[in-house]
Scaffold this active site. Structure first.
Site, PDB file in Angstrom:
ATOM      1  N   TYR A 118      -2.598  -1.354  10.277  1.00 15.78           N
ATOM      2  CA  TYR A 118      -2.693  -1.364   9.116  1.00 15.78           C
ATOM      3  C   TYR A 118      -1.210  -0.662   8.284  1.00 15.78           C
ATOM      4  O   TYR A 118      -0.567  -1.549   8.175  1.00 15.78           O
ATOM      5  CB  TYR A 118      -4.157  -0.561   8.453  1.00 15.78           C
ATOM      6  CG  TYR A 118      -4.110  -0.898   6.696  1.00 15.78           C
ATOM      7  CD1 TYR A 118      -4.928  -1.945   6.772  1.00 15.78           C
ATOM      8  CD2 TYR A 118      -3.091   0.053   5.836  1.00 15.78           C
ATOM      9  CE1 TYR A 118      -4.813  -1.966   5.101  1.00 15.78           C
ATOM     10  CE2 TYR A 118      -3.088  -0.459   4.803  1.00 15.78           C
ATOM     11  CZ  TYR A 118      -4.264  -0.808   3.696  1.00 15.78           C
ATOM     12  OH  TYR A 118      -4.007  -1.527   2.569  1.00 15.78           O
ATOM     13  N   SER A 152       0.973  -1.588  -0.537  1.00 14.34           N
ATOM     14  CA  SER A 152      -0.041  -0.220   0.059  1.00 14.34           C
ATOM     15  C   SER A 152       1.059   1.107  -0.377  1.00 14.34           C
ATOM     16  O   SER A 152       1.976   1.130   0.212  1.00 14.34           O
ATOM     17  CB  SER A 152      -1.088  -0.144   0.852  1.00 14.34           C
ATOM     18  OG  SER A 152      -1.253   1.341   1.666  1.00 14.34           O
TER      19      SER A 152
END
Ligand code: NAD
Length: 260
Positions: free
Chosen positions: A155, A142
């Site tokens: 995350y 990401s």
């Protein structure tokens, strides 16, 4: 481009993973799809991959938070197809909350599914790849593997961890014809993003529309969501022979977000 290869794509019943599985199948790879969801819908998707692209597709319900099920999934693909040539570690979940309110079980689940699952899949797939002297490991990281945002502690930690695992595996496997890379998307319009809009609105005290415009797309200079097809095309390139010299890299696909 990928005829005769087998691709295992985790978290491919939805979003980015499904698009990657379809794109790999379109290039001729047999695929193992994985993830949660309605059994009939998953079976429909599996069959549709076979009939649309003329390849074989199987489904594994392995839970990416469980190491033993992950190892079993890789072994099933090897038994069914004879090899796992391409491994895409893509399954992921999100939770948005300030650190002091972050539920401990959410932290554990995110670290397990978004980070440790890739370790379990990679360690099981490596011996076969080494034996065949060919392999492609692609980790869906990401932009949050490179930069942080508030309220996404687990995350961001897991995705930074994936970056480290990617680089380490790339160095260990470089002489075996195996490449290991991470794809770092910005905001891609998928169910994962859609689901976090309400929580982000709550955490920041703003409306859901403001989250889309002023939080998500604020970071993305193009002011557009990345598409799952864009991400899938990058994964196919990394898996192809043309991608053989790209190793240990973080491939940003974020409309310019991390250029800032
Ligand atoms: P999604 O919610 O559409 O898909 C997630 C997939 O993972 C689904 O198939 C789901 O069933 C599966 N999954 C979840 N928990 C699982 C478990 N325990 N075991 C097996 N499968 C499980 O999400 P997405 O947006 O397509 O995300 C895919 C990946 O892309 C994730 O790793 C995510 O972090 C990453 N990513 C997404 C974006 C984005 O903006 N959507 C941006 C950057 C990175």
């Amino acid at each position: 481009m990928l005829k005769g290869k087998t691709a295992v794509v985790t978290g491919s019943t939805s979003g980015i993973g499904l698009a990657i599985a379809q794109a790999m199948a379109k290039e001729g790879a047999n695929v193992l799809i994985n993830g949660f969801g309605d059994a009939a819908a998953i079976e429909k998707e599996r069959k549709s991959i076979e009939t649309t692209f003329g390849v074989k597709a199987i489904y594994s319900p392995a839970d990416m938070s469980k190491g033993s099920e992950i190892a079993e999934m890789i072994k099933t693909a090897e038994k069914t197809f004879g090899s796992v040539d391409i491994l895409v570690n893509n399954a992921g979940i999100q939770h948005v909350a300030p650190i002091e309110e972050f539920p401990v079980e959410k932290w554990d689940a995110i670290i397990a599914i978004n980070l440790s699952s890739a370790f379990h899949a990679i360690r099981t797939a490596i011996p076969g790849m080494k034996q065949r002297k060919w392999g492609r490991i692609i980790n869906t990281a990401s932009a949050h593997a490179l930069v942080a945002s508030p309220f996404k502690a687990a995350y961001v930690a897991a995705k930074h961890g994936i970056a480290g695992l990617t680089k380490t595996a790339a160095l260990e496997l470089a002489t075996f014809g195996i490449t290991v890379n991470a794809i770092c998307p910005g905001y891609v319009w998928t169910p994962l993003v859609e689901k976090q809009i309400a929580d982000t609105a709550k955490a920041r005290g703003i409306t859901e529309d403001e989250v889309k415009k002023n939080v998500m797309l604020l970071a993305q200079p193009t002011k557009e969501f990345v598409t799952v097809e864009d991400v899938a095309a990058l994964a196919v390139f990394l898996a192809s022979d043309a991608g053989k010299s790209i190793n240990g890299s973080m491939q940003s696909i974020d409309g310019g977000w991390t250029a800032a």
